[in-house]
Scaffold this active site. Sequence first.
Site, PDB file in Angstrom:
ATOM      1  CB  THR A 257     -10.085   2.743  -2.379  1.00 59.18           C
ATOM      2  OG1 THR A 257      -9.483   4.007  -2.104  1.00 59.18           O
ATOM      3  CG2 THR A 257      -9.338   2.073  -3.523  1.00 59.18           C
ATOM      4  N   GLY A 258     -13.045   4.333  -1.382  1.00 59.25           N
ATOM      5  CA  GLY A 258     -13.978   4.541  -0.268  1.00 59.25           C
ATOM      6  C   GLY A 258     -13.428   5.315   0.899  1.00 59.25           C
ATOM      7  CE  LYS A 259      -8.810   8.619  -1.117  1.00 54.67           C
ATOM      8  NZ  LYS A 259      -8.873   7.662  -2.237  1.00 54.67           N
ATOM      9  CD  GLU A 465       4.726  -8.351 -15.589  1.00 51.61           C
ATOM     10  OE1 GLU A 465       5.431  -8.266 -14.555  1.00 51.61           O
ATOM     11  OE2 GLU A 465       4.232  -7.359 -16.139  1.00 51.61           O
ATOM     12  CG  ASP A 544       1.438   5.749 -15.670  1.00 54.76           C
ATOM     13  OD1 ASP A 544       0.400   6.375 -15.947  1.00 54.76           O
ATOM     14  OD2 ASP A 544       1.671   5.296 -14.537  1.00 54.76           O
TER      15      ASP A 544
END
Length: 657
Positions: A257-259, A465, A544
């Site tokens: 995400t671009g940290k 859902e 998970d």
Amino acid sequence: MRKMPDVDVTDFSLPRRRTRELSLSTQLAAISLLRVLRPLIHRSRRFVATIVVPEDANVYDYSVAAHWIMENPRAGGIPMTVHYDIFAVNDKDDFRNSVKLSRTNEVRRAIVLMQSTATLDADAHLASDLVAVLPRTSGEDIKIAAIRMGFGRISDKDAKFLSGHSLASLTMAMRAGRPIGNAIARLKAHPAKEEEEQPVSVVLPFPDKPTLQDLPAYGDAKTWGLELATDIADWKAGKLSWADVDHGMLLSGPPGTGKTSFATALANTCGMVLVAASAARWQAKGHLGDFLRGMRAAFDSARACAPSILFIDEFDSFSAREEYSGDGASYSRQVVNGLLECLDGIDDREGVVVVGATNFPDLVDPALLRPGRLDRQCVIPLPDAKGRLDIFRYQLGNDLKSQNLDSVVKNSRGWTGADIQRAARDAKRSARRAGRELELKDLLSAMPARVMLPAEVIEAVAIHEMGHALVSVKLQSDPLVYVSIEDSMVQDTKFTPLGGTHFREAAIRRKTSTYFENRIAMLLAGMAAERLVYGDHSIGSAGDEKADLNIATDLATMMEITWGLGRWMISEAVSTPEALSLARTRRPELADIVESTLRTQFKRATDILEPRRELLASLARSLVNRKTLSAEEIEAAVENHERQMDGGTAALVGSSS
């Protein structure tokens, strides 16, 4: 602190056969310990001695040496081992441990070994008859060890030469039965490479690099960064005290995400030097002393370059100390304690803003996030459709300006900024090789092909859902925002969410056992809906950490042992999936209670959905057709269905009368 006594330790009067059994590292530890302990041993039959070992030493060697000293009568020890004990202390809280303190009162002689002076405080001095900080191994120590190990006497020159080598090198070269001249010749013939200082990357701000204003889709992190830039400018101009500037922030978000890009843009926006570091870089040599030196070197570099941004990647490496166990617990606690020392004190690091980055913020030790440290937290989420479009436009620059990118944006659902950057780079490469301008087909071909899902899979996801949504509306758990499903997926990815029920967690809410029971029922409602319609459920609900059943299991466990909302009032401060799983494994009765809670709430969800099968199927069909339904639409359908149910019941009552 009491001065270490000046004692002649060249004549230990110990049986040579016994001393030769010790390794070189333990010999050196014994020499150093006897230097401070011998006067106390001879004049007092009862004592507590607190010893801080050298920073780069192995506390295990000192523990072995201390046991050897205490069990050797000619060294002043006492042969009956029940009369003494050796304690290794990791931190201040460990020193105050009631069990260990009681043991120091039960034995005649107690030696407390500490790995850091940071652990010394008033309590340590009050409890101890002697407090000493040991120096690093000297040439004189090596001369004594050589005699005791049978190497004979060595000159001052050779001792000085040997003291310049690491303990590991000395241990390899000075083997029992090998002449000391041979060992020295080996060290001279094969000199160890000079140890490089822990690398610290220092990047100056460059005008051609992007600033935060240039970068899209950073959300709250971007807002914080722009406000910090204003405060830094005012601080530089003398208009603002450093105490009024945010000096720490934890940045989190999924991988890609671009940290790291954010840290570079932040430094450039603020006009500050960027000092980049990470736990892996500090830990490269493996030894605790090397780790701590690397950490302090990074902070020293940041202070020397101030104003600066110290960017620490992999911040989840500094995880909660209460979760540590096993052989590495002491190492890990000392690492976190060392970082706390570096972070504490605004005046000590004026002009330095620390930004930690992690994919797992829940693992970070809470003490690191308290006021004065990294007390701000910002999350960089996966970009939404608008964010992905903005990132595509930024990465493409002047290319495809007149083109509609809706198809590209749609195909990039679930992508990070790094994924988009890679696709744009690959597309540009294809156009260059073809010798032409970039075209939309280049970008589409650079993206993984999406596979259309079979109709029956889409329908099952919609049923799942809508089960979550209906139960949440009926139980009024966290407010529902919308429900969505996908009709395609990227085939070569490990995990692709095919749908989602999205909630807004209230910032302030009284969270009781009822709240968590409702939430568990909502989490299990997807499985319950599938079983009602199909007779079974798929594996997508478990397996998970972020799956429905896994989250519900952990919540049910925390109700029992963390929050005191179950059968027990005993509280344990554990919250990670690993720690909760371990608690269930070690306590079978806890696992039984959690199982009972899950089955009770699963039945509750089933009972809510059973009379609403038609509504479930109807809303699922709408979701299949439209792919997204808002909370308002779902709530209106539920309200209308309830009115019809109430009307039918009233009609039956009227006819029977």
